[in-house]
Design an enzyme around this catalytic site. Sequence first.
Site, PDB file in Angstrom:
ATOM      1  N   PHE A  34       0.816  -1.226   0.000  1.00 43.16           N
ATOM      2  CA  PHE A  34       0.000   0.000   0.000  1.00 43.16           C
ATOM      3  C   PHE A  34       0.845   1.270   0.000  1.00 43.16           C
ATOM      4  CE2 PHE A  34       0.923   0.062   4.562  1.00 43.16           C
ATOM      5  CZ  PHE A  34       1.009   1.416   4.819  1.00 43.16           C
ATOM      6  N   LYS A  69      -1.466  -7.231  -9.192  1.00 45.15           N
ATOM      7  CA  LYS A  69      -2.444  -7.038  -8.108  1.00 45.15           C
ATOM      8  C   LYS A  69      -1.970  -5.869  -7.252  1.00 45.15           C
ATOM      9  CE  LYS A  69      -2.968  -8.637  -3.898  1.00 45.15           C
ATOM     10  NZ  LYS A  69      -3.586  -7.467  -3.247  1.00 45.15           N
ATOM     11  N   GLU A  75      -4.990  -3.857  -2.058  1.00 41.96           N
ATOM     12  CA  GLU A  75      -6.446  -3.665  -1.973  1.00 41.96           C
ATOM     13  C   GLU A  75      -6.751  -2.395  -1.174  1.00 41.96           C
ATOM     14  OE1 GLU A  75      -4.571  -5.903  -0.617  1.00 41.96           O
ATOM     15  OE2 GLU A  75      -5.263  -6.608   1.351  1.00 41.96           O
ATOM     16  N   ARG A  76      -5.706  -1.787  -0.572  1.00 40.79           N
ATOM     17  CA  ARG A  76      -5.952  -0.589   0.234  1.00 40.79           C
ATOM     18  C   ARG A  76      -5.839   0.696  -0.586  1.00 40.79           C
ATOM     19  NH1 ARG A  76      -2.985  -1.648   5.900  1.00 40.79           N
ATOM     20  NH2 ARG A  76      -1.421  -2.938   4.881  1.00 40.79           N
ATOM     21  N   CYS A 124       9.500   1.894   3.268  1.00 41.11           N
ATOM     22  CA  CYS A 124      10.383   0.776   3.653  1.00 41.11           C
ATOM     23  C   CYS A 124      11.788   1.274   3.904  1.00 41.11           C
ATOM     24  CB  CYS A 124      10.389  -0.284   2.571  1.00 41.11           C
ATOM     25  SG  CYS A 124      11.095   0.332   1.053  1.00 41.11           S
ATOM     26  N   GLU A 152       9.168  -3.717  13.242  1.00 42.41           N
ATOM     27  CA  GLU A 152       9.031  -2.611  12.293  1.00 42.41           C
ATOM     28  C   GLU A 152       7.784  -1.816  12.706  1.00 42.41           C
ATOM     29  OE1 GLU A 152       7.934  -3.714   8.236  1.00 42.41           O
ATOM     30  OE2 GLU A 152       8.959  -1.941   7.456  1.00 42.41           O
TER      31      GLU A 152
HETATM   32  P1  NAD Z   1       1.572  -6.444   3.193  1.00 40.48           P
HETATM   33  O1  NAD Z   1       2.581  -7.541   3.231  1.00 40.48           O
HETATM   34  O2  NAD Z   1       0.511  -6.405   4.224  1.00 40.48           O
HETATM   35  O3  NAD Z   1       0.807  -6.478   1.773  1.00 40.48           O
HETATM   36  C1  NAD Z   1       1.497  -6.575   0.561  1.00 40.48           C
HETATM   37  C2  NAD Z   1       0.669  -7.369  -0.436  1.00 40.48           C
HETATM   38  O4  NAD Z   1       0.534  -8.715   0.031  1.00 40.48           O
HETATM   39  C3  NAD Z   1      -0.738  -6.832  -0.629  1.00 40.48           C
HETATM   40  O5  NAD Z   1      -1.031  -6.841  -2.016  1.00 40.48           O
HETATM   41  C4  NAD Z   1      -1.611  -7.781   0.157  1.00 40.48           C
HETATM   42  O6  NAD Z   1      -2.863  -7.973  -0.455  1.00 40.48           O
HETATM   43  C5  NAD Z   1      -0.838  -9.073   0.165  1.00 40.48           C
HETATM   44  N1  NAD Z   1      -0.970  -9.813   1.437  1.00 40.48           N
HETATM   45  C6  NAD Z   1      -0.979  -9.283   2.683  1.00 40.48           C
HETATM   46  N2  NAD Z   1      -1.050 -10.257   3.615  1.00 40.48           N
HETATM   47  C7  NAD Z   1      -1.082 -11.420   2.952  1.00 40.48           C
HETATM   48  C8  NAD Z   1      -1.119 -12.789   3.348  1.00 40.48           C
HETATM   49  N3  NAD Z   1      -1.145 -13.133   4.648  1.00 40.48           N
HETATM   50  N4  NAD Z   1      -1.138 -13.737   2.384  1.00 40.48           N
HETATM   51  C9  NAD Z   1      -1.100 -13.393   1.094  1.00 40.48           C
HETATM   52  N5  NAD Z   1      -1.048 -12.119   0.658  1.00 40.48           N
HETATM   53  C10 NAD Z   1      -1.033 -11.143   1.562  1.00 40.48           C
HETATM   54  O7  NAD Z   1       2.395  -5.081   3.139  1.00 40.48           O
HETATM   55  P2  NAD Z   1       1.832  -3.608   3.238  1.00 40.48           P
HETATM   56  O8  NAD Z   1       1.329  -3.359   4.618  1.00 40.48           O
HETATM   57  O9  NAD Z   1       0.936  -3.330   2.094  1.00 40.48           O
HETATM   58  O10 NAD Z   1       3.179  -2.776   3.001  1.00 40.48           O
HETATM   59  C11 NAD Z   1       4.048  -2.419   4.048  1.00 40.48           C
HETATM   60  C12 NAD Z   1       5.208  -3.367   4.148  1.00 40.48           C
HETATM   61  O11 NAD Z   1       5.887  -3.444   2.902  1.00 40.48           O
HETATM   62  C13 NAD Z   1       6.255  -2.920   5.163  1.00 40.48           C
HETATM   63  O12 NAD Z   1       6.705  -4.024   5.871  1.00 40.48           O
HETATM   64  C14 NAD Z   1       7.363  -2.346   4.281  1.00 40.48           C
HETATM   65  O13 NAD Z   1       8.654  -2.363   4.868  1.00 40.48           O
HETATM   66  C15 NAD Z   1       7.284  -3.242   3.102  1.00 40.48           C
HETATM   67  N6  NAD Z   1       7.867  -2.635   1.919  1.00 40.48           N
HETATM   68  C16 NAD Z   1       9.077  -3.078   1.513  1.00 40.48           C
HETATM   69  C17 NAD Z   1       9.687  -2.500   0.418  1.00 40.48           C
HETATM   70  C18 NAD Z   1      11.033  -2.963  -0.039  1.00 40.48           C
HETATM   71  O14 NAD Z   1      11.392  -2.684  -1.168  1.00 40.48           O
HETATM   72  N7  NAD Z   1      11.780  -3.671   0.792  1.00 40.48           N
HETATM   73  C19 NAD Z   1       9.038  -1.473  -0.274  1.00 40.48           C
HETATM   74  C20 NAD Z   1       7.770  -1.063   0.159  1.00 40.48           C
HETATM   75  C21 NAD Z   1       7.195  -1.651   1.259  1.00 40.48           C
END
Ligand code: NAD
Length: 522
Positions: free
Chosen positions: A171, A195, A198-199, A303, A403
Site C-alpha cells: 500500500f 495485483k 487492496e488498500r 520501507c 518494524e
Molecule cells: P503487506 O505484506 O501487508 O501487503 C502486501 C501485499 O501482500 C498486498 O497486495 C496484500 O494484499 C498481500 N498480502 C498481505 N497479507 C497477505 C497474506 N497473509 N497472504 C497473502 N497475501 C497477503 O504489506 P503492506 O502493509 O501493504 O506494506 C508495508 C510493508 O511493505 C512494510 O513491511 C514495508 O517495509 C514493506 N515494503 C518493503 C519495500 C522494499 O522494497 N523492501 C518497499 C515497500 C514496502
Amino acid sequence: TASAYGLASTATNFPTTHEKLQTAYDTPWFVNNEFVKSATSQYIDLHDPATNELITRVPQNTDEELKAAVAAAEKAFKSWSATSVLHRQQIMFKFVGLIRENWDRLAASITLEQGKTFADSKGDVLRGLQVAEAACGAPELLKGEVLEVAKDMETRTYREPLGVVAAICPFNFPAMIPLWCIPVATITGNTLILKPSERDPGAAMILAELTKKAGFPEGVVNIVHGAHRTVNFILDEPAIKAVSFVGGNKAGEYIFSRGSANGKRVQANLGAKNHAAVLPDCNKNQFLNAVVGAAFGAAGQRCMALSTLVMVGETKEWLPELAERAKALQVNGGFEESADLGPVISPQSKERIEGLIASAEEEGATILLDGRGFKPPKYPNGNWVAPTIISNVTKDMKCYKEEIFGPVLVCLNVDTLDEAIDLINENEYGNGVAIFTRSGPTAETFRRKIEAGQVGINVPIPVPLPMFSFTGNKKSIAGGGASTFYGKPGINFYTQLKTVTAMWSAEDAISKKADVAMPTHS
Ligand code: NAD
C-alpha cells in the site's frame, strides 16, 4: 479538488478528492484493455485515511475472472513476445510521456487513498516514472554476448521473456512499486498480471488506462484485485512463471516459499528497520533536517524510512533540538499545502503504532515527543499519529525489535563507531542504513563493515535510482537477495538466458569415425 488536478472527466473517472462521493463507486478490474465491473459479491471497503469516509469498494475478483486474466495474458504473450524490442521501446516512450502528463492526477489519487501529502505523492510517481524511463534503454540491456569458442565455432546468448508474470504490490507506494514491475516486465516481452494493494489500487488503475493509451496491445497488462485469495491463485497458477512481491515479511516469506515450491521465479522485497549512525563530527544542521525528514516523511510508512537512530557519544545531547524540529512538522490532510505528513493508512495501523509507543513506555524508554492523540481540526476522524521520538531505547525492547511503520523514531545510545556498527549488524533486517559524519575514513570503515544492502553517507534515504538496483539484504529480502528489482538484475529476473553454440565450417569433415568423448572445443 478533483478539477484542480484535471480529474473531472476521464474515461475511468477515478475519484481523487476528499469530497464525499455521492454514490458508492466500485473499482473495476482491467483485462484485455477494458475496465470491467467484477461479478463478485465480495468487496473490500476503501476509506480515505484522512476522513475515514468510504471512497470505493475494491472487488475480490472471482476465480473465473482471475482465470480470464491469465487467459488474456497467455494469448497476448504469443504476439507480444514476437514484437521487436524497438517496437516495445516506442510504446514505452509513449507510456513515459503519458505518466508525465498525468503526474498530478496520479499523485492526487495517491493522496486520497494512501494519505501521503501531495508533494510526497508526486515523488512516489516520479520514482516509478524513472524506472519506466530507464526501461526504455532495454535494447542495450537485452544485448547478449558472443565469443568464438573454437575454430569455426561460436557461442552466443539471448535473453528471452518468461511468459506470463505477476506482481503483488504493497500500500505504501501505490505508483512507484507497480512501476518497478510494469515497464521492466513488459519491455522484456512478458505479459503481466498485477495485483495492487487492496488498500489503494487507484494509481494502478490510472496506470492501466495509460498503458492502453500508450498502445500496449490487449492482454499485455492486466489488473486484478483482492487479498489472500488472489495471491493464492497467482501462486498456484501454472501459467504464471514469475512473481514479484513487495510488502511485509509475513506475506512475503509465505509468497516466496509457496511460489518457489510451485517452480516459479520469485523476487520479494520485505520489511525493514533502517538505522542511522550519527557521529559528533557530522554537519549537525544537515543531520537534524535529514533525519527528521526521513523518519517522519510519509508518516514513516516507507520501507526506507530512517526509523532508528544510533547516537554515538555526545550526539545524544542533540535530542532536544531534534524533538524541536520534529514538533515543527505540520500533520494534516495530504491536500493541505501546509501538510508535512498525512495520516497513517488505517485505524488498525494507528492502534498498532500507538500500542508500540505504549510498550516502550512500559519497558522503561522515554517518550521524548508524544504524537498520540493529535487531531488536525479540519479532519477529526482521520488516522492521526504525530511525530513521536522515543529515547533511551535498548535492543531488547519491542519498539526496537518490530518494524513500526509509522511516524516514530527510536533512539539508542552508544559510545563508539564500532559499537554502532555491531548494534546495526546484530539487527535481523538489512534494507537501508545511513551514517552522518564529515570523516572520509569513518564513512569508509562503516561502508566496509556494515551489513545493510543500501548505504547512505550523509544521505538519509539511499534508494538507488533505476540504473542501479534496489538491493536490500538479510531479512529485508527473500531468497538471500538473489533477485532484485529494476536495473540489470531486474532485466535478468524477467528473462531467461538461451545459449547457442554453432559451427559453420567451410571444409568437409575429414575423419570417418565418430568422436564419443566429451567435446571440449579446446
Ligand atoms: P503487506 O505484506 O501487508 O501487503 C502486501 C501485499 O501482500 C498486498 O497486495 C496484500 O494484499 C498481500 N498480502 C498481505 N497479507 C497477505 C497474506 N497473509 N497472504 C497473502 N497475501 C497477503 O504489506 P503492506 O502493509 O501493504 O506494506 C508495508 C510493508 O511493505 C512494510 O513491511 C514495508 O517495509 C514493506 N515494503 C518493503 C519495500 C522494499 O522494497 N523492501 C518497499 C515497500 C514496502
